[in-house]
Write an enzyme that holds these catalytic residues in place. Structure first.
Site, mmCIF file in Angstrom:
data_model
loop_
_atom_site.group_PDB
_atom_site.id
_atom_site.type_symbol
_atom_site.label_atom_id
_atom_site.label_comp_id
_atom_site.label_asym_id
_atom_site.label_seq_id
_atom_site.Cartn_x
_atom_site.Cartn_y
_atom_site.Cartn_z
ATOM 1 N N ILE A 7 0.858 19.144 22.314
ATOM 2 C CA ILE A 7 0.712 20.593 22.405
ATOM 3 C C ILE A 7 2.067 21.229 22.695
ATOM 4 O O ILE A 7 2.747 20.843 23.647
ATOM 5 C CB ILE A 7 -0.291 20.988 23.513
ATOM 6 C CG1 ILE A 7 -1.636 20.276 23.294
ATOM 7 C CG2 ILE A 7 -0.476 22.502 23.560
ATOM 8 C CD1 ILE A 7 -2.620 20.480 24.424
ATOM 9 N N ASN A 88 1.388 25.631 19.126
ATOM 10 C CA ASN A 88 1.094 26.907 19.772
ATOM 11 C C ASN A 88 2.334 27.759 20.032
ATOM 12 O O ASN A 88 2.268 28.983 19.966
ATOM 13 C CB ASN A 88 0.365 26.633 21.098
ATOM 14 C CG ASN A 88 0.422 27.802 22.048
ATOM 15 O OD1 ASN A 88 -0.217 28.830 21.830
ATOM 16 N ND2 ASN A 88 1.206 27.657 23.116
ATOM 17 N N TYR A 155 8.067 38.238 12.308
ATOM 18 C CA TYR A 155 6.840 37.619 12.822
ATOM 19 C C TYR A 155 5.749 37.538 11.747
ATOM 20 O O TYR A 155 5.117 36.487 11.577
ATOM 21 C CB TYR A 155 6.338 38.410 14.026
ATOM 22 C CG TYR A 155 5.233 37.719 14.795
ATOM 23 C CD1 TYR A 155 5.504 36.587 15.560
ATOM 24 C CD2 TYR A 155 3.934 38.204 14.758
ATOM 25 C CE1 TYR A 155 4.495 35.956 16.279
ATOM 26 C CE2 TYR A 155 2.913 37.583 15.468
ATOM 27 C CZ TYR A 155 3.196 36.455 16.231
ATOM 28 O OH TYR A 155 2.191 35.831 16.924
ATOM 29 N N LYS A 159 4.309 33.871 10.290
ATOM 30 C CA LYS A 159 2.906 33.462 10.364
ATOM 31 C C LYS A 159 2.308 33.270 8.976
ATOM 32 O O LYS A 159 1.495 32.363 8.760
ATOM 33 C CB LYS A 159 2.096 34.489 11.167
ATOM 34 C CG LYS A 159 2.461 34.499 12.652
ATOM 35 C CD LYS A 159 2.327 33.122 13.287
ATOM 36 C CE LYS A 159 2.610 33.131 14.767
ATOM 37 N NZ LYS A 159 2.533 31.779 15.377
ATOM 38 N N THR A 192 -0.970 37.974 27.544
ATOM 39 C CA THR A 192 0.093 36.992 27.736
ATOM 40 C C THR A 192 1.443 37.676 27.850
ATOM 41 O O THR A 192 1.574 38.887 27.676
ATOM 42 C CB THR A 192 0.146 36.012 26.543
ATOM 43 O OG1 THR A 192 0.480 36.763 25.358
ATOM 44 C CG2 THR A 192 -1.192 35.303 26.348
#
Length: 253
Positions: A7, A88, A155, A159, A192
């Site tokens: 991870i 992640n 970004y 993605k 977050t």
């Protein structure tokens, strides 16, 4: 036989929450992040869970390849029945219109958000085949990969690139007749540090700043622990996992 989850971005947020769930399920976790999560290490130690951390700057491809080599040795020694990869880690900055982005900032973004997850998926697939392990991977994506957003050129593009890499890798594994599963996962908007960074931007750099500020003010941000439970249940249910698909966390609420 042993099961291992690799991870990235385990020092906080979704990565840390997901790592805890894998540990609770008695799966060994190999964490990769630039900084160490003392909380996660303490949690594993107190509960006698098997956890190992590799400190790595994901923007540094030399460091990342070295870390992948260490993981390969770890896998070769344990020969796990199942390997999981949760890509992640990501960065949101630079948030600026195209033409106003500093070259070094764009290069850093591409390395962390595109090169690193691609490299890790490539290396882990190879390691899984050598160790004859079943393999499932979730690449944490975003709705930003499906549409352009003012100020998010880097970004959105990153993605979108990762989503296509997932679709291509999944197609290849199907043609090769392996049982490996590779998916994208859109966690939606979470409370977050990334959201905190977004809310510090100016309207000149990020046209949707008021919308994202309202998410926080109106309590619309999801807790990373909730999203981690969805991701964990999804990726560990290999029999129902549709390789190549982009899953949306919102569909599970």
């Amino acid at each position: 036989m042993e099961e291992i989850a690799i991870i990235t971005g385990v020092s906080k947020g979704l990565g840390e929450a997901t790592a805890k769930l894998f540990l609770q399920a008695d799966k060994k976790v190999i964490g990769i992040s630039r900084s160490v999560s003392r909380q996660l290490e303490k949690y594993a130690e107190e509960n006698d869970y098997e956890y190992q951390h590799f400190t790595c700057d994901l923007a540094n491809m030399e460091q990342l390849l070295d870390t992948a080599g260490k993981i390969e040795k770890e896998i070769a020694d344990s020969k796990p029945e199942t390997m999981y990869l949760i890509n992640n880690a990501a960065v949101i900055e630079p948030i600026k219109p195209v033409g106003k982005i500093e070259g070094k900032d764009l290069n850093h973004h591409v390395n962390v958000n595109i090169s690193a997850p691609m490299l890790l998926l490539n290396e882990c697939l190879r390691i899984a085949d050598r160790s004859e392990s079943d393999f499932s991977c979730a690449m944490v994506s975003s709705g930003a990969g499906d549409r352009p957003i003012f100020g998010w050129g880097a970004y959105c593009s990153a993605k979108a690139a990762v989503d296509m890499f997932v679709r291509t890798a999944a197609l290849e594994q199907k043609e090769l007749q392996t049982q490996h599963k590779i998916i994208s996962f859109n966690p939606g908007i979470m409370d977050t540090g990334m959201q905190e960074t977004i809310r510090t931007q100016t309207a000149a750099d990020f046209a949707d700043i008021k919308t994202f500020t309202a998410y926080k003010e109106n309590n619309q941000l999801k807790n990373p622990n909730e999203i981690a439970e969805i991701l964990f249940d999804l990726i560990t249910d290999e029999s129902n996992l549709e390789s190549g698909k982009k899953y949306q966390a919102k569909d599970f609420f």
